[in-house]
Structures are given as structure tokens and as C-alpha cells.
Write a protein that holds these residues in place. Structure first.
Motif, short mmCIF file in Angstrom:
data_model
loop_
_atom_site.label_atom_id
_atom_site.label_comp_id
_atom_site.label_asym_id
_atom_site.label_seq_id
_atom_site.Cartn_x
_atom_site.Cartn_y
_atom_site.Cartn_z
N LYS A 132 0.84 -1.21 0.00
CA LYS A 132 0.00 0.00 0.00
C LYS A 132 0.87 1.25 0.00
O LYS A 132 0.62 2.20 -0.77
N ASN A 135 2.57 1.60 -3.45
CA ASN A 135 1.61 2.03 -4.48
C ASN A 135 1.24 3.50 -4.34
O ASN A 135 1.11 4.21 -5.33
N ASP A 136 1.09 3.97 -3.10
CA ASP A 136 0.77 5.39 -2.88
C ASP A 136 1.96 6.28 -3.25
O ASP A 136 1.77 7.35 -3.84
#
Length: 307
Positions: A132, A135-136
Motif C-alpha cells: 500500500k 503504491n501510494d
């Protein structure tokens, strides 16, 4: 849409996948895929032998690392469409059709989002959190959210993968592929795929070491696709350092204490940070012009009548 499996190359980079590679190749062949290419990273077990017996074309890798396996393999691809996945059976051959279908509809690059349907226990909480964060960060650095940039299940057209200027030797290759796809303005589709627990073989990932390396790669690649982010971060850090020293200088000056060398350093840091930031703006303008020129060239190529 009907998929012509004879136009698809199944590409599997491997390293010590003896327990799984035979079954993986057999399941693809049962689905009608005849062109299966294995780039083996000089496995110390029987991976290459089993893959060959199962009906795959096997080539031994000249150098080390997954990234080098992909880079070396590009010269061997002959089919117009390539489906790439790991040889450890964490990705399912049954998802192949939905991975390939967008390519036949004009897509250039398909990413299998394993975070959509992970089997219980296939990804730890640390893995999910790390994915996460990465990806951010990728969205911040490259301006687009691709759901799972570390996915090893991908599909390409031959033209699109040859457009990519790939250099990463190890696990940073997936990040570079995603970055290069955006830089080349390719049509990208993200589809959900299943992700299951790794059967029979130990993981090669080292979460903290590889995570730090991937984040470093992500930031470095932003220099090519988003220079404003790359130079803006450097300029911002330098300017903040200058501002902090400036606050200290002012505070001391109010107490009748002068720090001439530190004052000079403060001015240099702030001016240097602003200059680096301005360089990022200029680089961003140059990149935008380059992309516009590329679009015009592509448009002219599309308008050219067939010979």
C-alpha cells in the motif's frame, strides 16, 4: 472476445522452482498455449530440466537477478503478445485469459492486481502494508495509481515491451516496468487476479531490504517520468534545512548573538533549494514538450497510408 492462443508467448522467469514449474507449464499447455518460454537464472535444482521435459523452451540466464532475466528475454520473444508470471505457482494459469484479453482490444500493458483476491495467508500484514505504501508513493511520483505495481503477473504487446528502456537488475524491475509504461504513454489496464500461498518453495523476498530498494528505485525513476517530483523533493529538503538554520540565526540575533558563517550557510541553502526546485520546473516543461512531440510523431505515423 476469442483469444488466439497461438499468438501468445507464456514467459516464466525462474530460479529454483523445481516443485512447481512442471505443473505450471502443464496447466498452460492444457489450456492450449504452445509457446512457453522459460528464462532460468541458473537454478541449482532440476528446474530447467523439468521445464524442458514439460514442453517449454528453456534458456539459461547470463547474469543474475529477475530484472536481468526479463531484459535478456526480450530478444527471444517472437509472438505479438507476452504473458509474464513467476514460476512459483502463486499466480494461476486460469487467470491468463482475462490478463490477455485487453491486449486483443488495443491495450499495451496489463497488470494483474493480486491485492484484490489474495488467498488467506498468501500475504502477511507487513506485505499488505508495504504494498500500500509503495503504491501510494508511486502515485505521488508518477501521477497515476496502478493498484499493484509490484505484481509479477503482467501481459504486454511485443511492441510495448520493446519500447521500455529497462535497466533494473533485481526486484525493482516491476517498478521500472510500470514507470516506463507511463513514460511511454502506453494504454494500461489493471485486472484483478488470484494470488495463492507459495507452495513448496521458500520466498526469495526480504521485506525490509527489498522494500527499501524498491522505494529507492521508485524515487530514482521519477527523474525520467516526473522530474518536478524528483527535483522538487531535493529542493524542498534543502530549502527546509536553510529555513531551520535561518530560524536559529534569527533567534540568536534577537539575543544579540551573531553567527555570520551560519547566516551565509542559511542564504546558500535557501537559494540552492530554490534553484533546484526551478530546475525541476524547467525539466517538467521540457518533458511535457517531449511528450507532445512524441504524440505528434505517433499521430503522423498513424496517418501514413499503408505501403
Amino acid at each position: 472476445m476469442v483469444i488466439d492462443r497461438s499468438q501468445v508467448c507464456i514467459f516464466i522467469p525462474t530460479l529454483n522452482e523445481e516443485p512447481t514449474i512442471g505443473e505450471l507449464i502443464s496447466r498452460f499447455r492444457e489450456q492450449g498455449y504452445s509457446d512457453i518460454f522459460v528464462m532460468d537464472g541458473n537454478s541449482t535444482d532440476r528446474t530447467a530440466e523439468i521445464a524442458e521435459k514439460a514442453g517449454a523452451e528453456v534458456v539459461l540466464q547470463q547474469s543474475r537477478g529477475k530484472g536481468n532475466a526479463i531484459i535478456e528475454s526480450i530478444g527471444y520473444f517472437r509472438r505479438p503478445y507476452i504473458l509474464m508470471l513467476d514460476g512459483d505457482m502463486t499466480y494461476l494459469p486460469e487467470d491468463a485469459e482475462q490478463m490477455i484479453e485487453p491486449l486483443f482490444s488495443g491495450c499495451d500493458h496489463v497488470i494483474g492486481n493480486r491485492l484484490e483476491f489474495p488467498e488467506k495467508g498468501a500475504l502477511s500484514r507487513l506485505n499488505l502494508f508495504g504494498n500500500k505504501v509503495i503504491n501510494d508513493l508511486f502515485r505521488m511520483a508518477h501521477g497515476r495509481y496502478l493498484a499493484d505495481i509490484l505484481s509479477g503477473y503482467r501481459a504486454f504487446t511485443l511492441e510495448s515491451i520493446r519500447q521500455m528502456n529497462l535497466r533494473e537488475e533485481g526486484f525493482g524491475i516491476e517498478t521500472e516496468i510500470s514507470s516506463e509504461s507511463i513514460r511511454n504513454q502506453q494504454k494500461i489496464t489493471v485486472v484483478p487476479v488470484h494470488y495463492v500461498k507459495r507452495p513448496g518453495t521458500a520466498t526469495k523476498l526480504r521485506p525490509f531490504h527489498d522494500g527499501a530498494k524498491i522505494i529507492s528505485t521508485l524515487y530514482r525513476l521519477a527523474k525520467r517520468s516526473n522530474p518536478m517530483f524528483y527535483f522538487g523533493m531535493i529542493g524542498g529538503v534543502i530549502t527546509i534545512l536553510g529555513a531551520l538554520t535561518g530560524i536559529y540565526v534569527v533567534f540568536e540575533w534577537l539575543n544579540d548573538i551573531e553567527h555570520l558563517p551560519l547566516t551565509i550557510l542559511t542564504a546558500l541553502l535557501i537559494m540552492g533549494g530554490i534553484q533546484v526546485f526551478m530546475f525541476g520546473i524547467l525539466s517538467d516543461i521540457m518533458l511535457a514538450n517531449q511528450q507532445e512531440l512524441r504524440r505528434e510523431i505517433q499521430s503522423l505515423k498513424n496517418q501514413r497510408p499503408p505501403q
